[in-house]
Write an enzyme that holds these catalytic residues in place. Sequence first.
Site, mmCIF file in Angstrom:
data_model
loop_
_atom_site.group_PDB
_atom_site.id
_atom_site.type_symbol
_atom_site.label_atom_id
_atom_site.label_comp_id
_atom_site.label_asym_id
_atom_site.label_seq_id
_atom_site.Cartn_x
_atom_site.Cartn_y
_atom_site.Cartn_z
ATOM 1 N N GLN A 183 0.831 -1.212 0.000
ATOM 2 C CA GLN A 183 0.000 0.000 0.000
ATOM 3 C C GLN A 183 0.864 1.261 0.000
ATOM 4 O O GLN A 183 0.512 2.267 -0.636
ATOM 5 C CB GLN A 183 -0.998 -0.012 1.171
ATOM 6 C CG GLN A 183 -0.424 -0.142 2.571
ATOM 7 C CD GLN A 183 -0.137 -1.576 2.973
ATOM 8 O OE1 GLN A 183 -0.058 -2.472 2.133
ATOM 9 N NE2 GLN A 183 0.050 -1.812 4.261
ATOM 10 N N ASN A 210 10.112 -6.549 2.153
ATOM 11 C CA ASN A 210 9.746 -7.972 2.075
ATOM 12 C C ASN A 210 9.079 -8.294 0.725
ATOM 13 O O ASN A 210 9.041 -7.468 -0.175
ATOM 14 C CB ASN A 210 8.878 -8.363 3.281
ATOM 15 C CG ASN A 210 7.511 -7.693 3.254
ATOM 16 O OD1 ASN A 210 7.117 -7.086 2.257
ATOM 17 N ND2 ASN A 210 6.791 -7.804 4.354
ATOM 18 N N SER A 249 18.956 -11.045 2.349
ATOM 19 C CA SER A 249 20.403 -10.757 2.452
ATOM 20 C C SER A 249 21.241 -12.007 2.203
ATOM 21 O O SER A 249 20.808 -13.131 2.484
ATOM 22 C CB SER A 249 20.727 -10.234 3.840
ATOM 23 O OG SER A 249 20.035 -9.052 4.068
ATOM 24 N N GLN A 254 24.550 -12.009 8.498
ATOM 25 C CA GLN A 254 23.507 -11.883 7.473
ATOM 26 C C GLN A 254 22.384 -12.874 7.722
ATOM 27 O O GLN A 254 21.223 -12.581 7.464
ATOM 28 C CB GLN A 254 24.088 -12.047 6.074
ATOM 29 C CG GLN A 254 25.024 -10.907 5.700
ATOM 30 C CD GLN A 254 24.455 -9.531 6.015
ATOM 31 O OE1 GLN A 254 23.566 -9.042 5.338
ATOM 32 N NE2 GLN A 254 24.951 -8.902 7.065
ATOM 33 N N HIS A 269 19.243 -11.696 9.619
ATOM 34 C CA HIS A 269 18.249 -10.801 9.024
ATOM 35 C C HIS A 269 16.921 -11.505 8.798
ATOM 36 O O HIS A 269 15.865 -10.901 8.899
ATOM 37 C CB HIS A 269 18.726 -10.306 7.652
ATOM 38 C CG HIS A 269 19.592 -9.089 7.749
ATOM 39 N ND1 HIS A 269 19.108 -7.884 8.132
ATOM 40 C CD2 HIS A 269 20.906 -8.890 7.503
ATOM 41 C CE1 HIS A 269 20.084 -6.986 8.124
ATOM 42 N NE2 HIS A 269 21.191 -7.579 7.753
ATOM 43 N N GLU A 321 25.633 -10.875 -3.021
ATOM 44 C CA GLU A 321 25.390 -9.497 -2.587
ATOM 45 C C GLU A 321 26.629 -8.974 -1.852
ATOM 46 O O GLU A 321 27.139 -7.904 -2.154
ATOM 47 C CB GLU A 321 24.165 -9.471 -1.653
ATOM 48 C CG GLU A 321 23.854 -8.081 -1.128
ATOM 49 C CD GLU A 321 22.817 -8.082 -0.007
ATOM 50 O OE1 GLU A 321 22.625 -9.131 0.636
ATOM 51 O OE2 GLU A 321 22.226 -7.015 0.224
ATOM 52 N N HIS A 322 27.106 -9.764 -0.861
ATOM 53 C CA HIS A 322 28.308 -9.393 -0.107
ATOM 54 C C HIS A 322 29.344 -10.500 -0.263
ATOM 55 O O HIS A 322 29.034 -11.665 -0.015
ATOM 56 C CB HIS A 322 28.023 -9.284 1.390
ATOM 57 C CG HIS A 322 26.909 -8.357 1.745
ATOM 58 N ND1 HIS A 322 25.675 -8.797 2.143
ATOM 59 C CD2 HIS A 322 26.853 -7.014 1.759
ATOM 60 C CE1 HIS A 322 24.900 -7.749 2.407
ATOM 61 N NE2 HIS A 322 25.583 -6.659 2.169
ATOM 62 N N ASP A 340 27.484 -2.494 6.459
ATOM 63 C CA ASP A 340 26.053 -2.311 6.691
ATOM 64 C C ASP A 340 25.759 -0.969 7.354
ATOM 65 O O ASP A 340 24.669 -0.418 7.195
ATOM 66 C CB ASP A 340 25.507 -3.431 7.591
ATOM 67 C CG ASP A 340 25.202 -4.695 6.800
ATOM 68 O OD1 ASP A 340 25.205 -4.640 5.564
ATOM 69 O OD2 ASP A 340 24.955 -5.736 7.435
ATOM 70 N N HIS A 368 11.564 13.052 -42.538
ATOM 71 C CA HIS A 368 12.880 13.127 -41.886
ATOM 72 C C HIS A 368 13.912 13.641 -42.886
ATOM 73 O O HIS A 368 14.706 14.541 -42.596
ATOM 74 C CB HIS A 368 13.342 11.740 -41.409
ATOM 75 C CG HIS A 368 12.630 11.196 -40.223
ATOM 76 N ND1 HIS A 368 11.318 10.825 -40.244
ATOM 77 C CD2 HIS A 368 13.057 10.941 -38.960
ATOM 78 C CE1 HIS A 368 10.954 10.355 -39.048
ATOM 79 N NE2 HIS A 368 12.015 10.422 -38.258
#
Length: 434
Positions: free
Chosen positions: A195, A218, A241, A263, A266, A331-332, A365, A424
């Site tokens: 929302q 999420n 993560s 990680q 998380h 990611e890491h 982080d 053109h």
Amino acid sequence: MSIEIRRFSSAQNDFAEQMNNLLAWEAVSDAGVQKTVTDIIDAIRTRGDDALIEYTNQFDRMAVASMAQLELTQQQLQQALDTLPPAQRDALLAAAERVRAYHEKQKQDSWSYTEADGTLLGQKVTPMDRVGIYVPGGKAAYPSSVLMNAIPAHVAGVPEIIMVVPTPGGELNQLVLAAAAAAGVSRVFTVGGAQAVAALAYGTATVPQVDKIVGPGNIYVATAKRAVFGQVGIDMIAGPSEILVVCDGKTDPDWIAMDLFSQAEHDEDAQSILVSTDAAFLDAVKASVDKLLPTMERQEIIRTSLINRGAFIHAQSDADAIAIINRIAPEHLELSVENPQAWLPQIRHAGAIFMGRYTAEALGDYCAGPNHVLPTSGTARFSSPLGVYDFQKRSSLIMCSADGASEMGKIASVLARGEFLTAHARSAEYRIKD
Ligand SMILES: NC(=O)c1ccc[n+]([C@@H]2O[C@H](COP(=O)([O-])OP(=O)(O)OC[C@H]3O[C@@H](n4cnc5c(N)ncnc54)[C@H](O)[C@@H]3O)[C@@H](O)[C@H]2O)c1
Ligand SMILES: N[C@H](CO)Cc1c[nH]c[nH+]1
Ligand SMILES: [Zn+2]
């Protein structure tokens, strides 16, 4: 108590299959989530603030009657910053300063050049007018994510930064509010989920419509971002993560176990993987995991994450380890090795690369400086960390001299007639000198 973490070796015949199984992740939400998100977006588009209030009461355990109760004032933000305990205030401001300094380096400037006949060509860089930043707030509060999303927008010169953050049960996190003040956020609405994304994308009577929505969240947030893309820009679809630690076996195993936990804590779906050429070291880290896990506040989340999605991989060589890194595109990436710089040229895909035994991913982080909003689920193959460039756009500049227009007109005329686009061709030909 010992936990079961999957373990395999790059020497196994079924290694490729093992990797595929490990990395299989349903990035697309299921039909149920999809339907929920579509309904929410439709309701916000048609009923605006009324629907936003209803969903917020429903999903965030609130009981508000008006949008005024879902907006924080600048005074509230500043007061949170002014009244933080000094240690928290100092840490927040120190982190903000480091993040700002790093992102200042990313700023792109306009450029142009003039050709011999006087024709000017270039690129004008402009910040977006208004952006929305999503700060997650369902299961945990993330002041660091306020800094990581808002500061690059501020550095880019975006005049209006609209933040949304859910506050389940109406509980305000003072560090989150203070971070919004420190990062120069313009307005804050305490709404979240699909929302909030829909409200930012389409606007309501109260929530202003933005040009781009950034920030992690999420599955409902990610699905909504994917759905509104096109109406607005988005940064990326960030999944759970991840950390991949590659260690030569010479770092304290307790340090590595905690880096994996960092990680895993998380999210049950977070992924922590350790790769080493030293099988005995994998055993030592496993012993550290078993020893340290009972001491962790979020041990249930960590345990589930490690059992379901974690792995210890025995690489036969450094070359194998590098192939694994590029296959995962994490990611890491933590390179806990003697000479990490020597590995760098061969690493092609990773969101952020943490080099050396002292560089804990957790520092990135919060306060090292680079952004912590990073591509996950292998998307580092084609995307980059959130940055100032996400809030800047470019316009091409073309200013022809009379001579330039004449010469280019000849080229354009030929190509346009080749495409049978006569208007053109004639438009270009009018400017050709006799
Ligand atoms: N990549 C990063 O930089 C980064 C940083 C921080 C957090 N994260 C990740 O972001 C995620 C945050 O998730 P979160 O849940 O804590 O917060 P969130 O703010 O993303 O989601 C909370 C919202 O989800 C919605 N929601 C929950 N259940 C719902 C349902 N059944 N139907 C419809 N809507 C529903 C509600 O509107 C609620 O306000 C985690 O996965 C975390 O790991 C990533
Ligand atoms: N590691 C997360 C990104 O994957 C960011 C974060 C926020 N707070 C702690 N960590
Ligand atoms: Zn983290």
